[in-house]
Design a protein around this motif. Structure first.
Motif, PDB file in Angstrom:
ATOM      1  N   VAL A 139      90.024   2.660  81.062  1.00  0.00           N
ATOM      2  CA  VAL A 139      90.085   4.113  80.896  1.00  0.00           C
ATOM      3  C   VAL A 139      90.587   4.786  82.168  1.00  0.00           C
ATOM      4  O   VAL A 139      91.487   5.640  82.128  1.00  0.00           O
ATOM      5  CB  VAL A 139      88.705   4.681  80.498  1.00  0.00           C
ATOM      6  N   ARG A 140      90.032   4.410  83.309  1.00  0.00           N
ATOM      7  CA  ARG A 140      90.426   5.044  84.571  1.00  0.00           C
ATOM      8  C   ARG A 140      91.879   4.737  84.927  1.00  0.00           C
ATOM      9  O   ARG A 140      92.603   5.600  85.437  1.00  0.00           O
ATOM     10  CB  ARG A 140      89.490   4.596  85.701  1.00  0.00           C
ATOM     11  N   SER A 141      92.318   3.507  84.684  1.00  0.00           N
ATOM     12  CA  SER A 141      93.709   3.151  84.986  1.00  0.00           C
ATOM     13  C   SER A 141      94.658   3.963  84.112  1.00  0.00           C
ATOM     14  O   SER A 141      95.675   4.485  84.587  1.00  0.00           O
ATOM     15  CB  SER A 141      93.945   1.659  84.760  1.00  0.00           C
ATOM     16  N   ALA A 142      94.326   4.081  82.823  1.00  0.00           N
ATOM     17  CA  ALA A 142      95.164   4.859  81.908  1.00  0.00           C
ATOM     18  C   ALA A 142      95.207   6.320  82.336  1.00  0.00           C
ATOM     19  O   ALA A 142      96.282   6.942  82.365  1.00  0.00           O
ATOM     20  CB  ALA A 142      94.629   4.734  80.490  1.00  0.00           C
ATOM     21  N   GLN A 143      94.060   6.880  82.677  1.00  0.00           N
ATOM     22  CA  GLN A 143      94.016   8.286  83.086  1.00  0.00           C
ATOM     23  C   GLN A 143      94.845   8.508  84.352  1.00  0.00           C
ATOM     24  O   GLN A 143      95.556   9.509  84.476  1.00  0.00           O
ATOM     25  CB  GLN A 143      92.563   8.711  83.329  1.00  0.00           C
ATOM     26  N   THR A 144      94.772   7.576  85.296  1.00  0.00           N
ATOM     27  CA  THR A 144      95.519   7.711  86.542  1.00  0.00           C
ATOM     28  C   THR A 144      97.019   7.680  86.300  1.00  0.00           C
ATOM     29  O   THR A 144      97.771   8.490  86.852  1.00  0.00           O
ATOM     30  CB  THR A 144      95.121   6.592  87.523  1.00  0.00           C
ATOM     31  N   LEU A 145      97.468   6.755  85.474  1.00  0.00           N
ATOM     32  CA  LEU A 145      98.896   6.659  85.172  1.00  0.00           C
ATOM     33  C   LEU A 145      99.388   7.903  84.428  1.00  0.00           C
ATOM     34  O   LEU A 145     100.483   8.407  84.693  1.00  0.00           O
ATOM     35  CB  LEU A 145      99.169   5.401  84.342  1.00  0.00           C
ATOM     36  N   LEU A 146      98.579   8.401  83.515  1.00  0.00           N
ATOM     37  CA  LEU A 146      98.960   9.617  82.790  1.00  0.00           C
ATOM     38  C   LEU A 146      98.987  10.830  83.718  1.00  0.00           C
ATOM     39  O   LEU A 146      99.832  11.722  83.566  1.00  0.00           O
ATOM     40  CB  LEU A 146      97.997   9.856  81.622  1.00  0.00           C
ATOM     41  N   LEU A 147      98.087  10.850  84.684  1.00  0.00           N
ATOM     42  CA  LEU A 147      98.081  11.955  85.647  1.00  0.00           C
ATOM     43  C   LEU A 147      99.352  11.911  86.504  1.00  0.00           C
ATOM     44  O   LEU A 147      99.936  12.958  86.819  1.00  0.00           O
ATOM     45  CB  LEU A 147      96.838  11.872  86.532  1.00  0.00           C
ATOM     46  N   LEU A 148      99.785  10.708  86.859  1.00  0.00           N
ATOM     47  CA  LEU A 148     101.049  10.568  87.588  1.00  0.00           C
ATOM     48  C   LEU A 148     102.211  11.075  86.739  1.00  0.00           C
ATOM     49  O   LEU A 148     103.153  11.682  87.261  1.00  0.00           O
ATOM     50  CB  LEU A 148     101.275   9.108  87.982  1.00  0.00           C
ATOM     51  N   ALA A 149     102.130  10.847  85.430  1.00  0.00           N
ATOM     52  CA  ALA A 149     103.181  11.332  84.532  1.00  0.00           C
ATOM     53  C   ALA A 149     103.260  12.852  84.538  1.00  0.00           C
ATOM     54  O   ALA A 149     104.354  13.428  84.453  1.00  0.00           O
ATOM     55  CB  ALA A 149     102.938  10.819  83.118  1.00  0.00           C
ATOM     56  N   THR A 150     102.122  13.521  84.646  1.00  0.00           N
ATOM     57  CA  THR A 150     102.154  14.987  84.704  1.00  0.00           C
ATOM     58  C   THR A 150     102.867  15.451  85.979  1.00  0.00           C
ATOM     59  O   THR A 150     103.552  16.479  85.967  1.00  0.00           O
ATOM     60  CB  THR A 150     100.743  15.601  84.648  1.00  0.00           C
ATOM     61  N   GLY A 151     102.726  14.677  87.045  1.00  0.00           N
ATOM     62  CA  GLY A 151     103.478  14.980  88.259  1.00  0.00           C
ATOM     63  C   GLY A 151     104.970  14.824  88.028  1.00  0.00           C
ATOM     64  O   GLY A 151     105.781  15.551  88.616  1.00  0.00           O
ATOM     65  N   GLY A 152     105.332  13.878  87.139  1.00  0.00           N
ATOM     66  CA  GLY A 152     106.732  13.710  86.778  1.00  0.00           C
ATOM     67  C   GLY A 152     107.292  14.937  86.083  1.00  0.00           C
ATOM     68  O   GLY A 152     108.425  15.362  86.356  1.00  0.00           O
ATOM     69  N   TYR A 153     106.502  15.540  85.191  1.00  0.00           N
ATOM     70  CA  TYR A 153     106.936  16.771  84.532  1.00  0.00           C
ATOM     71  C   TYR A 153     107.183  17.866  85.568  1.00  0.00           C
ATOM     72  O   TYR A 153     108.141  18.633  85.455  1.00  0.00           O
ATOM     73  CB  TYR A 153     105.883  17.238  83.527  1.00  0.00           C
ATOM     74  N   ALA A 154     106.315  17.939  86.558  1.00  0.00           N
ATOM     75  CA  ALA A 154     106.485  18.953  87.597  1.00  0.00           C
ATOM     76  C   ALA A 154     107.761  18.714  88.403  1.00  0.00           C
ATOM     77  O   ALA A 154     108.502  19.661  88.714  1.00  0.00           O
ATOM     78  CB  ALA A 154     105.266  18.962  88.520  1.00  0.00           C
ATOM     79  N   LEU A 155     108.036  17.449  88.718  1.00  0.00           N
ATOM     80  CA  LEU A 155     109.239  17.131  89.494  1.00  0.00           C
ATOM     81  C   LEU A 155     110.509  17.485  88.736  1.00  0.00           C
ATOM     82  O   LEU A 155     111.435  18.085  89.303  1.00  0.00           O
ATOM     83  CB  LEU A 155     109.250  15.637  89.859  1.00  0.00           C
ATOM     84  N   VAL A 156     110.586  17.116  87.453  1.00  0.00           N
ATOM     85  CA  VAL A 156     111.818  17.401  86.707  1.00  0.00           C
ATOM     86  C   VAL A 156     111.997  18.905  86.503  1.00  0.00           C
ATOM     87  O   VAL A 156     113.126  19.379  86.365  1.00  0.00           O
ATOM     88  CB  VAL A 156     111.847  16.660  85.352  1.00  0.00           C
ATOM     89  N   ALA A 157     110.894  19.650  86.496  1.00  0.00           N
ATOM     90  CA  ALA A 157     110.990  21.107  86.357  1.00  0.00           C
ATOM     91  C   ALA A 157     111.446  21.763  87.663  1.00  0.00           C
ATOM     92  O   ALA A 157     112.290  22.668  87.653  1.00  0.00           O
ATOM     93  CB  ALA A 157     109.650  21.689  85.941  1.00  0.00           C
ATOM     94  N   LEU A 158     110.902  21.301  88.763  1.00  0.00           N
ATOM     95  CA  LEU A 158     111.208  21.916  90.063  1.00  0.00           C
ATOM     96  C   LEU A 158     112.543  21.461  90.624  1.00  0.00           C
ATOM     97  O   LEU A 158     113.162  22.168  91.425  1.00  0.00           O
ATOM     98  CB  LEU A 158     110.093  21.586  91.060  1.00  0.00           C
ATOM     99  N   TYR A 159     112.994  20.269  90.219  1.00  0.00           N
ATOM    100  CA  TYR A 159     114.246  19.722  90.735  1.00  0.00           C
ATOM    101  C   TYR A 159     115.152  19.311  89.568  1.00  0.00           C
ATOM    102  O   TYR A 159     115.172  18.140  89.177  1.00  0.00           O
ATOM    103  CB  TYR A 159     113.977  18.528  91.642  1.00  0.00           C
TER     104      TYR A 159
END
Length: 227
Positions: A101-121
């Motif tokens: 559960v924790r590993s999945a949540q961490t990877l998904l949280l990193l994915a949300t950072g990906g959304y932020a990167l593609v939006a800002l750049y």
């Protein structure tokens, strides 16, 4: 404490419910503003909606990109990142415990950072950071989504294993085919959506399920302070 966690969890669930519609509506509206060429969900990438300038783009698959309403798409993508991240953090303890559960949540949280990167750049502003964001979404995020499908059945997350495994499998298959530039009848742009959309759509479905869950199920891992 139980009630606070329950209330927090419902807020997180509602964040998840809102994320996908915002992203999809912005994609549709921004695409409809294209004139020459008309935006194609089969031919154009999602990122094309956020490009800040008009011109020929992508040497491997050259196409003319001109998105007059790109600020709307980038703002909505950033909003999606915030909502998905908030949903994850506010439901963090509710979904269960354990390494899977924790590993999945961490990877998904990193994915949300990906959304932020593609939006800002946008891709035509900083391609390297944009590609990094796409990798976080389609690479790490989709692995995390598939991994979430193996959460123990005793956890809240594990109760919806069929939904999660299906979303994770579709996302990973779409990712492999997209990076291989295989459209399989729906175009490479369509295949990118198969890779990107399962996470926010899964979060939306899970948010609805969590919001409808009774309090005991939402706080089954909470520490209740005796009165």
């Amino acid at each position: 404490m139980g009630m606070n966690l329950h209330r927090t969890g419902r807020v997180g669930a509602l964040c998840w419910v809102a994320a996908a519609p915002i992203f999809l509506v912005a994609s549709l509206v921004t695409g409809l503003r294209w004139r020459e060429p008309i935006y194609s969900w089969a031919t154009h990438n999602i990122s094309d909606l956020g490009n800040a300038h008009c011109g020929i783009w992508d040497t491997s698959r050259p196409r003319y990109v001109c998105s007059p309403w790109h600020p709307l798409m980038n703002a909505a993508t950033l909003g999606t990142a915030v909502l998905l991240a908030a949903g994850l953090l506010l439901t963090w303890r509710i979904l269960g415990r354990g390494a899977v559960v924790r590993s999945a949540q961490t990877l998904l949280l990193l994915a949300t950072g990906g959304y932020a990167l593609v939006a800002l750049y946008p891709a035509d502003i900083d391609e390297n950071l944009h590609v990094l964001g796409a990798f976080l979404i389609m690479g790490l995020g989709n692995v995390g989504l598939f991994l979430a499908g193996f959460a123990p059945s005793t956890t809240t997350l594990g109760r919806w294993r069929p939904l999660t495994l299906t979303a994770g499998f579709i996302a990973l298959a779409g990712t492999v085919l997209f990076f291989a530039q295989q459209g399989v009848g729906i175009g490479v742009g369509g295949m990118e959506r198969v890779a990107v959309l399962p996470f926010p759509l899964w979060a939306c479905c899970l948010g609805v399920l969590l919001a409808e869950t009774r309090t005991p199920a939402l706080v089954d891992h909470a520490v209740v302070v005796p009165e």
